[in-house]
Design a protein around this motif. Structure first.
Motif, PDB file in Angstrom:
ATOM      1  N   ALA A 204      53.754 -20.273  47.162  1.00  0.00           N
ATOM      2  CA  ALA A 204      54.580 -21.373  47.666  1.00  0.00           C
ATOM      3  C   ALA A 204      53.986 -22.715  47.266  1.00  0.00           C
ATOM      4  O   ALA A 204      54.698 -23.640  46.854  1.00  0.00           O
ATOM      5  N   LEU A 205      52.652 -22.836  47.376  1.00  0.00           N
ATOM      6  CA  LEU A 205      52.021 -24.111  47.029  1.00  0.00           C
ATOM      7  C   LEU A 205      52.031 -24.355  45.531  1.00  0.00           C
ATOM      8  O   LEU A 205      52.001 -25.512  45.091  1.00  0.00           O
ATOM      9  N   ALA A 206      52.099 -23.300  44.724  1.00  0.00           N
ATOM     10  CA  ALA A 206      52.260 -23.496  43.286  1.00  0.00           C
ATOM     11  C   ALA A 206      53.586 -24.190  42.986  1.00  0.00           C
ATOM     12  O   ALA A 206      53.676 -25.036  42.087  1.00  0.00           O
ATOM     13  N   ARG A 207      54.603 -23.860  43.776  1.00  0.00           N
ATOM     14  CA  ARG A 207      55.916 -24.504  43.590  1.00  0.00           C
ATOM     15  C   ARG A 207      55.861 -25.952  44.090  1.00  0.00           C
ATOM     16  O   ARG A 207      56.436 -26.856  43.488  1.00  0.00           O
ATOM     17  N   VAL A 208      55.153 -26.194  45.219  1.00  0.00           N
ATOM     18  CA  VAL A 208      54.992 -27.561  45.719  1.00  0.00           C
ATOM     19  C   VAL A 208      54.215 -28.388  44.704  1.00  0.00           C
ATOM     20  O   VAL A 208      54.551 -29.549  44.426  1.00  0.00           O
ATOM     21  N   ARG A 209      53.172 -27.801  44.141  1.00  0.00           N
ATOM     22  CA  ARG A 209      52.376 -28.504  43.131  1.00  0.00           C
ATOM     23  C   ARG A 209      53.248 -28.870  41.925  1.00  0.00           C
ATOM     24  O   ARG A 209      53.146 -29.978  41.375  1.00  0.00           O
ATOM     25  N   ALA A 210      54.094 -27.942  41.496  1.00  0.00           N
ATOM     26  CA  ALA A 210      54.975 -28.207  40.364  1.00  0.00           C
ATOM     27  C   ALA A 210      55.936 -29.354  40.673  1.00  0.00           C
ATOM     28  O   ALA A 210      56.192 -30.215  39.817  1.00  0.00           O
ATOM     29  N   LEU A 211      56.459 -29.378  41.899  1.00  0.00           N
ATOM     30  CA  LEU A 211      57.372 -30.456  42.288  1.00  0.00           C
ATOM     31  C   LEU A 211      56.641 -31.793  42.348  1.00  0.00           C
ATOM     32  O   LEU A 211      57.164 -32.823  41.911  1.00  0.00           O
ATOM     33  N   ALA A 212      55.410 -31.780  42.905  1.00  0.00           N
ATOM     34  CA  ALA A 212      54.638 -33.019  42.994  1.00  0.00           C
ATOM     35  C   ALA A 212      54.329 -33.580  41.611  1.00  0.00           C
ATOM     36  O   ALA A 212      54.375 -34.796  41.389  1.00  0.00           O
ATOM     37  N   ARG A 213      54.024 -32.711  40.653  1.00  0.00           N
ATOM     38  CA  ARG A 213      53.749 -33.170  39.299  1.00  0.00           C
ATOM     39  C   ARG A 213      54.993 -33.759  38.651  1.00  0.00           C
ATOM     40  O   ARG A 213      54.929 -34.786  37.969  1.00  0.00           O
ATOM     41  N   ARG A 214      56.123 -33.101  38.863  1.00  0.00           N
ATOM     42  CA  ARG A 214      57.366 -33.612  38.290  1.00  0.00           C
ATOM     43  C   ARG A 214      57.734 -34.966  38.886  1.00  0.00           C
ATOM     44  O   ARG A 214      58.331 -35.808  38.230  1.00  0.00           O
ATOM     45  N   ALA A 215      57.365 -35.171  40.149  1.00  0.00           N
ATOM     46  CA  ALA A 215      57.675 -36.440  40.805  1.00  0.00           C
ATOM     47  C   ALA A 215      56.596 -37.491  40.560  1.00  0.00           C
ATOM     48  O   ALA A 215      56.745 -38.647  40.986  1.00  0.00           O
ATOM     49  N   GLY A 216      55.505 -37.086  39.898  1.00  0.00           N
ATOM     50  CA  GLY A 216      54.424 -38.031  39.609  1.00  0.00           C
ATOM     51  C   GLY A 216      53.601 -38.407  40.823  1.00  0.00           C
ATOM     52  O   GLY A 216      52.988 -39.480  40.834  1.00  0.00           O
ATOM     53  N   VAL A 217      53.545 -37.532  41.855  1.00  0.00           N
ATOM     54  CA  VAL A 217      52.799 -37.865  43.077  1.00  0.00           C
ATOM     55  C   VAL A 217      51.733 -36.819  43.389  1.00  0.00           C
ATOM     56  O   VAL A 217      51.266 -36.730  44.520  1.00  0.00           O
ATOM     57  N   TYR A 218      51.329 -36.046  42.376  1.00  0.00           N
ATOM     58  CA  TYR A 218      50.277 -35.048  42.580  1.00  0.00           C
ATOM     59  C   TYR A 218      48.912 -35.701  42.408  1.00  0.00           C
ATOM     60  O   TYR A 218      48.654 -36.371  41.409  1.00  0.00           O
ATOM     61  N   THR A 219      48.028 -35.515  43.395  1.00  0.00           N
ATOM     62  CA  THR A 219      46.680 -36.069  43.315  1.00  0.00           C
ATOM     63  C   THR A 219      45.661 -35.050  43.804  1.00  0.00           C
ATOM     64  O   THR A 219      45.990 -34.136  44.567  1.00  0.00           O
ATOM     65  N   GLU A 237      44.079 -31.205  47.443  1.00  0.00           N
ATOM     66  CA  GLU A 237      45.280 -31.525  46.670  1.00  0.00           C
ATOM     67  C   GLU A 237      46.299 -32.188  47.590  1.00  0.00           C
ATOM     68  O   GLU A 237      46.406 -31.843  48.768  1.00  0.00           O
ATOM     69  N   SER A 238      47.075 -33.122  47.023  1.00  0.00           N
ATOM     70  CA  SER A 238      48.031 -33.865  47.846  1.00  0.00           C
ATOM     71  C   SER A 238      49.363 -34.034  47.149  1.00  0.00           C
ATOM     72  O   SER A 238      49.435 -34.164  45.916  1.00  0.00           O
ATOM     73  N   TYR A 239      50.413 -34.035  47.960  1.00  0.00           N
ATOM     74  CA  TYR A 239      51.756 -34.440  47.544  1.00  0.00           C
ATOM     75  C   TYR A 239      51.926 -35.846  48.093  1.00  0.00           C
ATOM     76  O   TYR A 239      52.240 -36.036  49.261  1.00  0.00           O
ATOM     77  N   GLY A 240      51.662 -36.850  47.258  1.00  0.00           N
ATOM     78  CA  GLY A 240      51.573 -38.209  47.766  1.00  0.00           C
ATOM     79  C   GLY A 240      50.358 -38.303  48.676  1.00  0.00           C
ATOM     80  O   GLY A 240      49.242 -38.016  48.265  1.00  0.00           O
ATOM     81  N   ASP A 241      50.578 -38.668  49.928  1.00  0.00           N
ATOM     82  CA  ASP A 241      49.486 -38.736  50.905  1.00  0.00           C
ATOM     83  C   ASP A 241      49.396 -37.487  51.771  1.00  0.00           C
ATOM     84  O   ASP A 241      48.606 -37.438  52.714  1.00  0.00           O
ATOM     85  N   ILE A 242      50.201 -36.471  51.458  1.00  0.00           N
ATOM     86  CA  ILE A 242      50.254 -35.261  52.276  1.00  0.00           C
ATOM     87  C   ILE A 242      49.414 -34.174  51.617  1.00  0.00           C
ATOM     88  O   ILE A 242      49.719 -33.720  50.513  1.00  0.00           O
ATOM     89  N   VAL A 243      48.349 -33.772  52.285  1.00  0.00           N
ATOM     90  CA  VAL A 243      47.484 -32.715  51.761  1.00  0.00           C
ATOM     91  C   VAL A 243      48.210 -31.378  51.860  1.00  0.00           C
ATOM     92  O   VAL A 243      48.869 -31.093  52.862  1.00  0.00           O
ATOM     93  N   PHE A 244      48.146 -30.559  50.807  1.00  0.00           N
ATOM     94  CA  PHE A 244      48.700 -29.220  50.957  1.00  0.00           C
ATOM     95  C   PHE A 244      47.595 -28.183  50.866  1.00  0.00           C
ATOM     96  O   PHE A 244      46.673 -28.268  50.064  1.00  0.00           O
ATOM     97  N   VAL A 245      47.700 -27.194  51.770  1.00  0.00           N
ATOM     98  CA  VAL A 245      46.595 -26.287  52.075  1.00  0.00           C
ATOM     99  C   VAL A 245      47.089 -24.846  52.095  1.00  0.00           C
ATOM    100  O   VAL A 245      48.119 -24.544  52.698  1.00  0.00           O
TER     101      VAL A 245
END
Length: 440
Positions: A204-219, A237-245
Motif C-alpha cells: 500500500a505504501l509503495a502506491r502512496v510513494r508512487a503518488l507522492a513522487r508523481r505529485a512532487g511531494v515525496y521527501t 518518508e513523507s507525503y508532503g509533511d505527512i510521514v508514512f509508516v
C-alpha cells in the motif's frame, strides 16, 4: 506531564534503558511520534489501571441569527470510553557458561535484547491497528487495548467501506494515478487537521510513494539524534509533511499487521426463493465464510423470514446479529458485522421438500463477489486532543532487566518491557481509515 519517548530518556535511571528507548524510536515511527499522557494513578497497589475519557463524535456548529432572536442551541456530541493500561514485552534466557567465554556473553545478550525490542514494538503496533479486547483473534488480545480498526469501523471517517478502489496499476493507465491522488487527498480531508502519519503495509505504501513522487511531494528526512547501522541517520518518508509508516509484520510471523485480503466489500445480498410449490418438508442453507462452511438444520418449506434468519444466524460462522432476512415469497439475506467484509458463499439443498412440482430452492447473489488483494490505509493526527498514548504517573514507559551472572542458577533471564501503556482516540476525526484499496 505528557512525554514522548525521546523525553522519557530523561527519566531513565540506567544507561541501558536510554539505549533501549532509542532502539524503540529507531524501530518504530509510531512510538517515536506518540505523546504519552502520564495521568493514570495505579491506586490500590496497581489494581486500578483504567483511563476514562470522552471521544468527540460530532463537530460544533455556528449560524447567523436575526436581530432580536436567539441562537438555536446545538451541542457537541461525545461518547464516554475507557481503556485499561496494558503491559507487554518478553524475556529470554542465557546459560551462565556463555558468561565464562567473555565477549560471547555480551553478544548473546545484545542479540536477544535487540530481537525482544523488535518483537515488542511490533506487538505494540499490531495492537494500535488491530487491538480488540473483546473479539481479538490473538491469544493475548484480552490483555491489550482496542486499536484503530475497531475505533473507526462505522465512523464518519471510514472512507469507502463498501467499494473497491483499484490502485494495482498506475503505469498502464497514467490517468488513474491522478484519480488515485484525488482520492487520497479526499480521504485525508476527512480529518480535523493535517495528519501526523499514514500507516499501511509495504504494498500500500509503495502506491502512496508512487503518488507522492508523481505529485512532487515525496521527501526523506533524517530524524534528529537517531543514528542507524554504520552511523547513517534514521530517515522517515513523507507525503508532503505527512510521514508514512509500515507497521511491519506480526511478531514471529511474515503476515503483515495491516493485511492484504480477499474481501466482499459490499457485503453482497442474496435471495432465497422456494420454487415448485411444495406442500411439506424442509430445506437447508449452507453458508461458507472465509472457507468455513456451516449448514442449518431443516427449515420448513413455508417458514417466515424471521425463522430463516434465526436458522442462519444460529450458525457458528455467522453468529447472532450478523445477518438479516426479509421478504415473504422471496427472502432477501444480507450479511452484517464481521461476515460483511469476508468472502461469502450461500447454497441451499431442497432434498427434504415434498409435494408440488419439482420443488427446489433458488439462491441468487447480487452485488460484487469477493475481490482479492484488498487492504487499508490508516491516518492519525497525534496530539492530546487527537490520538495519543497513556501511561502511569511517574512510571517508566520502557524497562529492561539484564541477566545477572553473579548469582546462583545455571540459566539467567533477561527481559524487555513496555508499560503499563495504552492508546486512545479523543476525537473520531483525528483518525481515518481508507478501506478496500486493491494493491495486487
Amino acid at each position: 506531564m505528557p512525554v514522548t519517548l525521546n523525553e522519557a530518556k530523561n527519566n531513565a535511571t540506567d544507561d541501558i534503558d536510554v539505549q533501549v528507548i532509542d532502539e524503540f524510536r529507531k524501530e518504530s515511527a509510531v512510538l517515536d511520534a506518540l505523546t504519552f499522557d502520564d495521568v493514570v494513578n495505579p491506586a490500590g497497589g496497581g489494581a486500578t489501571l483504567t483511563y476514562g475519557y470522552r471521544r468527540l463524535v460530532t463537530q460544533p456548529t455556528a449560524t447567523f441569527r436575526a436581530l432580536n432572536t436567539e441562537y438555536t442551541p446545538s451541542e457537541v456530541q461525545s461518547q464516554r470510553y475507557s481503556v485499561d493500561l496494558a503491559v507487554l514485552g518478553g524475556s529470554f534466557e542465557v546459560d551462565r557458561v556463555i558468561a565464562k567465554i567473555g565477549p560471547a556473553a555480551s553478544g548473546a545478550v545484545a542479540l536477544n535484547m535487540a530481537q525482544k525490542i523488535k518483537a515488542t514494538k511490533t506487538r505494540f503496533q499490531d495492537a494500535v491497528i488491530n487491538g480488540d479486547v473483546v473479539d481479538g483473534t490473538d491469544a493475548d488480545a484480552a490483555n491489550g487495548f482496542d486499536g484503530l480498526n475497531k475505533a473507526l469501523s462505522g465512523s464518519s471517517t471510514e472512507f469507502r467501506p463498501t467499494e473497491v478502489t483499484d490502485w494495482s496499476d498506475f503505469d498502464t493507465n497514467p490517468a488513474s494515478a491522478q484519480v488515485a491522488l484525488d482520492a487520497l487527498d479526499e480521504w485525508l480531508s476527512l480529518l480535523d487537521g493535517t495528519p501526523t502519519m499514514v500507516l499501511g503495509n509495504t504494498k500500500a505504501l509503495a502506491r502512496v510513494r508512487a503518488l507522492a513522487r508523481r505529485a512532487g511531494v515525496y521527501t526523506r528526512n533524517p530524524v534528529e539524534g537517531l543514528m542507524g547501522p554504520g552511523g547513517r541517520p534514521i530517515v522517515r518518508e513523507s507525503y508532503g509533511d505527512i510521514v508514512f509508516v509500515d507497521p511491519g509484520d506480526k511478531a514471529g510471523s511474515s503476515s503483515p499487521i495491516i493485511p492484504i485480503e480477499t474481501r466482499d466489500p459490499d457485503s453482497s445480498t442474496w435471495t432465497l426463493e422456494v420454487t415448485g410449490s411444495p406442500t411439506g418438508g424442509t430445506y437447508t442453507v449452507s453458508v461458507t465464510i472465509a472457507g468455513n462452511t456451516q449448514t442449518t438444520s431443516g427449515i420448513a418449506y413455508n417458514a417466515s423470514a424471521s425463522t430463516v434468519q434465526s436458522a442462519i444466524t444460529g450458525l457458528s460462522n455467522v453468529g447472532s446479529g450478523n445477518a438479516t432476512v426479509t421478504g415473504s415469497a422471496v427472502n432477501t439475506l444480507t450479511f452484517t458485522g464481521d461476515p460483511a467484509d469476508a468472502p461469502v458463499t450461500v447454497t441451499a439443498s431442497s432434498a427434504g421438500l415434498t409435494g408440488g412440482t419439482s420443488p427446489g430452492v433458488t439462491v441468487t447473489q447480487s452485488g460484487d463477489s469477493a475481490v482479492s488483494g484488498l487492504t487499508d490505509l490508516y491516518a492519525v493526527r497525534m496530539g492530546l486532543d487527537g490520538f495519543h498514548g497513556v501511561t502511569t504517573v511517574g512510571g517508566q514507559i520502557v524497562s529492561t532487566y539484564l541477566p545477572d551472572f553473579t548469582t546462583a542458577g545455571a540459566v539467567k533471564k533477561g527481559e524487555v518491557e513496555m508499560g503499563p501503556i495504552a492508546v486512545v482516540l479523543k476525537a473520531t476525526k483525528a483518525a481515518a481509515v481508507f478501506r478496500n484499496i486493491k494493491v495486487q
